[in-house]
Design an enzyme around this catalytic site. Structure first.
Site, PDB file in Angstrom:
ATOM      1  CG  LEU A 217       3.750  -3.819   2.061  1.00 18.91           C
ATOM      2  CD1 LEU A 217       4.519  -4.849   2.860  1.00 18.91           C
ATOM      3  CD2 LEU A 217       4.652  -3.138   1.033  1.00 18.91           C
ATOM      4  CG  HIS A 218      -0.580  -5.384   6.707  1.00 16.05           C
ATOM      5  ND1 HIS A 218      -0.662  -6.489   5.884  1.00 16.05           N
ATOM      6  CD2 HIS A 218      -0.737  -5.861   7.981  1.00 16.05           C
ATOM      7  CE1 HIS A 218      -0.859  -7.586   6.613  1.00 16.05           C
ATOM      8  NE2 HIS A 218      -0.901  -7.225   7.885  1.00 16.05           N
ATOM      9  CG  LEU A 219       5.343  -2.545   8.396  1.00 14.60           C
ATOM     10  CD1 LEU A 219       5.191  -2.329   6.908  1.00 14.60           C
ATOM     11  CD2 LEU A 219       6.533  -1.732   8.918  1.00 14.60           C
TER      12      LEU A 219
END
Length: 385
Positions: A217-219
């Site tokens: 999970l990353h933005l």
């Protein structure tokens, strides 16, 4: 003013000796309600939005100084120079940039076969990065809504940057979360946009099948010193409550959510957006999301003020892997109107019509798009838990 945790002078820079990097505690960037600037951030009228021409917030200063130091220390796969940029002639207003090195030197994407694929600790993930790649940790003060469960959001350099200040927002990497949007991650992304005084600091999310290259999970967050068409594109309401709008005038219409800033309205928006992305993920529908300062929904014009934050969500065809022969690959920034082009030949020959065709090739078939729209409208009417 936001202050580093437990000290008025905490540095976000690495010590001179690389052997000390893994022993240095990750500094906290602490912020509260007063640091989230919802109003008064606009593009300069007669000057480009370059970083040097605009004031910096404490967040901008921390990110840019730490990012620049990592450049000098050689922690990136390539040294990002000023990118050749052009606004493609036409009605859309595409911002095309030549970034040859990213196309050649970025890490090969992982093998992804499903939008709901589980996290694999054997694959590359953000627990395996160098200590010096972490800039700081975002730490919310208790005066902000949604702080009952404080999450560690690491701000990490993207070693293959699209543009200046390109970072990744990574929530609690040790938990091994797959690339599925969660409320805490989205909240951090929106608040990062509100922490910056630069109207061109944007945040985005690629799902699996939506060209996310790492299933952890990353933005993404980065500065781009140019207006983008999604900031002021007109929209029409889709639900009676006015919570969901359809963005118009773009090659791929997106679902628009809007908030004027921090508070209960922002918390409600986060809930609605994640309700929508949960639906898409559960139904194996790839998607991209883009967060930017922008005009309120409705009829707008190029002169409309950036009075709040726009969150745009696109449901799209799944694409597993990179298409090496295309001028660009369609993900979060391309759908928003920012086109990082991989070769000089494509950059010099790219037209608006060609760019529109590439983007429209990623749209869902009309029948499926109508089904998704109806489902999201129905979801917006549900009461928040």
């Amino acid at each position: 003013m936001a202050l580093p945790h437990d000290s008025n002078e905490t540095s976000y820079l690495l010590p001179p000796n690389s052997e000390d990097w893994d022993r240095q505690a990750i500094p906290d960037f602490v912020y509260g309600q007063k640091d989230l600037m919802a109003e008064g951030i606009q593009w300069p009228r007669n000057a480009p939005g370059v970083l040097e021409a605009l004031p910096q917030s404490p967040f901008d200063a921390a990110l840019c100084s730490a990012w620049k130091q990592r450049v000098e220390l050689g922690l990136f796969r390539y040294r990002l120079r000023e990118l050749q940029t052009q606004i493609l002639p036409g009605v859309v207003g595409f911002v095309a940039q030549l970034n040859v090195e990213r196309g050649v030197q970025r890490r090969r994407p992982q093998t992804i076969k499903s939008v709901r694929q589980a996290f694999d600790p054997e694959q590359f993930n953000f627990n395996k990065i160098q200590p010096g790649e972490v800039l700081f940790r975002l730490h919310r003060k208790p005066d902000l809504p949604g702080t009952l469960l404080q999450e560690d959001i690491l701000v990490v350099i993207n070693v293959s940057p699209l543009e200046w200040g390109h970072v990744l927002l990574v929530p609690e990497p040790a938990r091994g979360l797959p690339q599925r949007l969660l409320p805490g991650a989205l909240r951090a992304g929106i608040e990062a946009v509100l922490l910056s005084l630069h109207p061109g600091f944007r945040v985005g999310f690629n799902s699996l099948g939506g060209l996310a290259s790492v299933n952890h999970l990353h933005l993404h967050g980065y500065y781009l010193a140019h207006r983008l068409p999604v900031e002021q594109a007109p929209s029409e309401p889709l639900d009676p409550g006015g919570h969901l709008h359809l963005l118009q005038g773009l090659p791929a219409p997106g679902f628009l959510f809007y908030t004027r800033g921090p508070g209960l309205d922002l918390e409600s928006l986060i809930c609605r957006v994640c309700r929508a992305t949960d639906y898409l993920t559960d139904h194996e529908i790839a998607h991209n999301l883009f967060v930017t300062r922008g005009a309120p929904p409705g009829k707008t014009s190029p002169s409309s003020a950036l009075t709040g934050v726009r969150v745009i969500l696109w449901a799209r065809k799944s694409c597993f892997g990179i298409k090496d022969g295309e001028a660009f690959n369609v993900a979060l920034c391309e759908l928003a109107g920012h086109l990082p082009v991989k070769t000089s030949q494509d950059f010099s020959s790219l037209t608006e019509a060609a760019a529109v065709a590439l983007i429209q090739d990623c749209r869902l078939p009309p029948s499926q798009a109508e089904e998704v729209q109806a489902a999201l409208v129905a979801l917006m009417s549900q009461k928040e838990q």
